[in-house]
Design an enzyme around this catalytic site. Structure first.
Site, PDB file in Angstrom:
ATOM      1  N   GLU A 178     -19.903  16.381  33.529  1.00 50.93           N
ATOM      2  CA  GLU A 178     -18.640  16.872  32.988  1.00 50.93           C
ATOM      3  C   GLU A 178     -17.474  16.821  33.973  1.00 50.93           C
ATOM      4  O   GLU A 178     -16.322  16.708  33.543  1.00 50.93           O
ATOM      5  CB  GLU A 178     -18.832  18.323  32.502  1.00 50.93           C
ATOM      6  CG  GLU A 178     -19.830  18.483  31.375  1.00 50.93           C
ATOM      7  CD  GLU A 178     -19.402  17.787  30.092  1.00 50.93           C
ATOM      8  OE1 GLU A 178     -18.187  17.746  29.800  1.00 50.93           O
ATOM      9  OE2 GLU A 178     -20.291  17.265  29.392  1.00 50.93           O
ATOM     10  N   SER A 458     -48.275  59.842  -6.424  1.00 46.83           N
ATOM     11  CA  SER A 458     -49.239  60.744  -5.790  1.00 46.83           C
ATOM     12  C   SER A 458     -49.017  60.941  -4.296  1.00 46.83           C
ATOM     13  O   SER A 458     -49.705  61.760  -3.681  1.00 46.83           O
ATOM     14  CB  SER A 458     -50.663  60.221  -6.023  1.00 46.83           C
ATOM     15  OG  SER A 458     -50.972  60.217  -7.400  1.00 46.83           O
TER      16      SER A 458
END
Length: 773
Positions: A178, A458
């Site tokens: 770069e 339940s």
């Protein structure tokens, strides 16, 4: 002539004015840009999300753990196999011995250093932990796993790293590809532009760019992605200003943390450290040379070189980076071919335990926003150390998804429509180990674990029995209940006629069997006897904060609750009545791991200890002989599991809440539109629960009796020392029926056979001696 001179003087003045004006405007422009550069570079450069971490995994002697389970834990954290395990993040596994070089990490009590540990296993347990110097270790800690981030509004995710922690080869690759003259230029590099142009012409394609790293940083930090002359001019000036005010090291450190390196859903991956975790599942410092080259190559075009979507293109780019490094003499050219042949080494794309859309993350968000400003959570880089157990979470997600598909096939249900939720909790602390909000939990959406309020059936029955078995101790586990049909009337409501699941009356039944077999009528009669007010009080004490209707049907669970609320209720039961509010956060630190807030265990005795002990014994009977007896096929009796099934009217909801000694798990199954599933608690949720818990390291349930609890036996031929859970029954002292014999050394006085016959004769003459219901 004079007119000409005046005109010439006028033009000169105008030019001077224009020049001065341009200088002034330019100066103001530069001053403004300089202020922008300094403000963002020296202040908060980015909106740093809060990162969420799992709990560390503690290894210690006696821990129930298989070698394969430890291997899974290590693999999830990015540990790699190495026969020598000579560096942090490596391990070797041979039979019942695992050598692992644990990474260091910052814990709540300070820095935990890296350590190389030998772990020995036998019969599913850790038998020894040995350090390199041969000393025995009391414990070793496997570092927390970074799960994901609570993202800022821009959905940018970062994990900042200091420059000296970045591998030098990565920096060399970055500069080679770069900005070769980064250390020499002042922000703009005309020579670099010419060199890149010639390099691209020579290669026949674009292999290098002309912008310096400083220009790229200025664009990423301050500017949009437009290609106008104005933006380019701003970029150039800002690059010069950055170079003027800051050192090369400061600029390079900012760059390696800012650079965009891909996308994960709506989450933008910024910085090499986070990209390393995202693509390779390992810290940046542990990456091999080819992986570093791949990351450096992605800078140019992260989408085009995404190794998961475009592996061939990414490999070519990586190999180009390696070739350029060899040309720049940063790597040995003789190793180039071997490095270029290496696989990409990617991990599987992160799933729900790494996704910020999961139900557990949703729970964390809700709890943290009670104490912290949401803006701070999204911008200050907080580190949230959670209670999540990656093994339990990962296993729960996979289990629910596969189990739902199997149930759909077995019961001919519409494919892909049956839903579910799971909440797993550590019994004694209330720490949430896992939350699954649906079959595709990692995609986010509706969080059924927290928000799906469904009839619980339940599952509420233990509250009725606890109300009966608590002070003033009018009932015991062998009390007789009437399971024949009856009518319950209350003022202002229609008469209620509870019915059993099998539509049968069972006559007189023992109280413990009423709960174990989940008899509706017997439970409703018991609820009528103890009173709705007391039952609702028990539910409140157990942690249910939602308003509860004082209707008779509450005794059979005609209440809409979310799975997480049921988990809180059963945590209070499983811990012996000590309610610990469910929590997902252990501690919170700033970006440097300095503690900001701690969330210690908060527990209070909320339920009657003796009554809770008896209810837990009854819930064990549910698993041993009752509606959850199918678990006996999957688990050894020595685990002494406890739990309760739940099925709602019309088979629309299937529930199971159960626990081992260390882990409590609640499972709900159903359709989002409340259609009939045809599943009972035993045929649906219980099977999911069993499939999940089989894969986890479980400890036996240990019920610790309060001082007023004694155990008695019915059979006079059983010796005191032979009393077990299957042939003895606990009672609050003084409530045991006459004729039962005490167990154990606490009450060694027992009746011999003649005395027993004498006592039984007295009881026959005076049957009211045992008239408790």
């Amino acid at each position: 002539m004079a007119r000409y001179k005046r005109r010439r003087l006028g033009w000169r003045s105008a030019v001077i004015v224009l020049v001065l004006l341009a200088i002034g405007v330019g100066t103001l422009w530069v001053i403004r840009l300089d202020a922008i550069v300094r403000q963002q570079f020296e202040g908060v450069r980015w909106s740093l999300p809060a990162h969420v971490y799992s709990r560390p995994r503690q290894l210690h002697q006696g821990l129930p753990l298989e070698p394969t389970t430890l291997k899974r834990e290590l693999t999830v954290r990015g540990y790699r196999k190495d026969t020598q395990a000579i560096s942090p993040g490596t391990f070797s596994l041979m039979g019942n011995r695992c050598t692992v070089y644990l990474r260091g990490f910052n814990g709540m009590q300070g820095r935990v250093p890296p350590v190389r540990v030998q772990v020995d296993f036998s019969q599913g347990h850790i038998t020894a932990l040995t350090a390199d110097n041969g000393s025995n270790l009391a414990k070793a800690l496997l570092e927390p796993l970074r799960l994901g981030s609570i993202l800022p509004l821009r959905h940018e995710d970062r994990a900042p790293v200091v420059l000296h922690d970045v591998p030098p080869l990565l920096l060399q690759a970055l500069l080679v590809m770069e900005d070769r003259r980064f250390m020499d230029h002042t922000g703009i590099d005309p020579l670099g532009v010419m060199r890149a142009l010639l390099q691209n012409l020579r290669s026949g394609r674009v292999v290098a760019g002309g912008s310096t790293l400083t220009q790229q940083l200025a664009k990423n930090l301050y500017l949009d992605s437009g290609r106008t002359w104005r933006r380019k001019a701003n970029e150039a000036v800002m690059a010069l200003l950055l170079e003027w005010r800051y050192s090369k090291s400061e600029i390079l450190q900012a760059y390696v943390n800012e650079v965009f390196l891909g996308q994960s859903g709506n989450r933008a991956i910024h910085g090499f450290a986070l990209a390393s975790e995202h693509y390779f599942g390992r810290p940046l410092g542990e990456l091999p040379m080819p992986a570093l080259a791949l990351l450096a190559g992605m800078v140019k075009a992260p989408s085009a070189y995404d190794p998961r979507r475009h592996p061939k293109r990414a490999r070519q780019r990586r190999n180009l980076v390696l070739a350029e490094l060899a040309r720049a003499e940063q790597i040995d050219p003789q190793n180039l071919a071997k490095l270029q042949d290496a696989p990409l080494g990617l991990v599987v794309a992160p799933g729900a335990t790494h996704g910020s859309g999961s139900a557990f993350f949703d729970y964390v968000r809700r709890q943290i926003q009670r104490h912290f400003d949401p803006a701070m959570v999204r911008t200050q880089g907080l580190r949230i150390h959670s209670t999540l157990d990656p093994l339990v979470q990962h296993t729960a997600q996979d289990t629910l998804k596969s189990a739902l598909a199997d149930l759909e096939r077995a019961h001919k249900l519409p494919k892909g429509e049956l839903q579910g939720a799971i909440v797993a909790v550590q019994v004694d602390t209330g720490e949430v180990l896992a939350v699954v909000g649906g079959r595709d939990d990692h995609r986010g959406g509706f969080n059924r674990a927290l928000d799906a309020r469904r009839p619980v059936g339940s599952l509420l029955k233990p509250a009725v029995y606890l109300a009966a078995l608590s002070k003033p101790y009018r009932y015991h586990l062998q009390s007789t209940l009437d399971d024949s049909a009856f009518e319950w009337r209350i003022a202002g409501s229609s008469p209620w006629h509870p019915r059993n699941y099998d539509r049968k009356d069972h006559g007189e039944v023992a109280l413990i069997d009423g709960l174990a077999q989940s008899y509706n009528v017997a439970t409703a009669r018991l609820g009528q006897a103890v009173g709705l007010e007391k039952i609702i009080g028990i539910l409140r004490a157990a942690g249910i904060v939602r308003p509860l209707p004082a209707f008779p049907s509450i005794t059979l669970g005609a209440v809409d609750l979310a799975p997480v609320e049921i988990a809180q209720m059963y945590q209070s039961l499983a811990s012996g009545g000590h309610r610990a509010p469910l929590r997902t956060i252990r501690w919170i630190a700033d970006g440097e791991d300095h503690p900001l807030a701690r969330y210690p265990l908060r527990s209070e005795l909320a339920l009657d200890p003796s009554g809770t002990f008896l209810v837990n014994r009854a819930l064990q009977e549910v698993v041993r002989t009752g509606t959850a007896r199918g678990l006996a096929r999957d688990f050894p009796a020595t685990l002494a599991l406890a739990g309760k099934t739940g099925t709602t009217d019309g088979y629309r909801d299937s529930w199971f809440a159960g626990y081992a000694g260390n882990i409590l798990t609640v499972v709900w199954l159903g359709f989002d539109d409340n259609r009939v599933t045809g599943l009972t608690g035993a045929s649906g949720a219980l099977r999911v629960w069993a499939r999940l818990m089989r894969q986890l390291p479980l400890r036996p349930v240990q019920l610790y009796p309060p001082s007023n609890i004694i155990r008695v036996r019915r059979d006079e031929s059983i010796a005191q020392s032979a009393c077990t859970a299957t042939n003895a029954m606990p009672f609050v002292q003084g409530t045991q029926p006459a004729g039962f014999l005490a167990c154990g050394p606490a009450n060694t006085r027992s009746l011999d056979k003649p005395a027993l016959r004498w006592w039984q004769g007295i009881r026959a003459l005076f049957p009211d001696l045992d008239s408790r219901p």
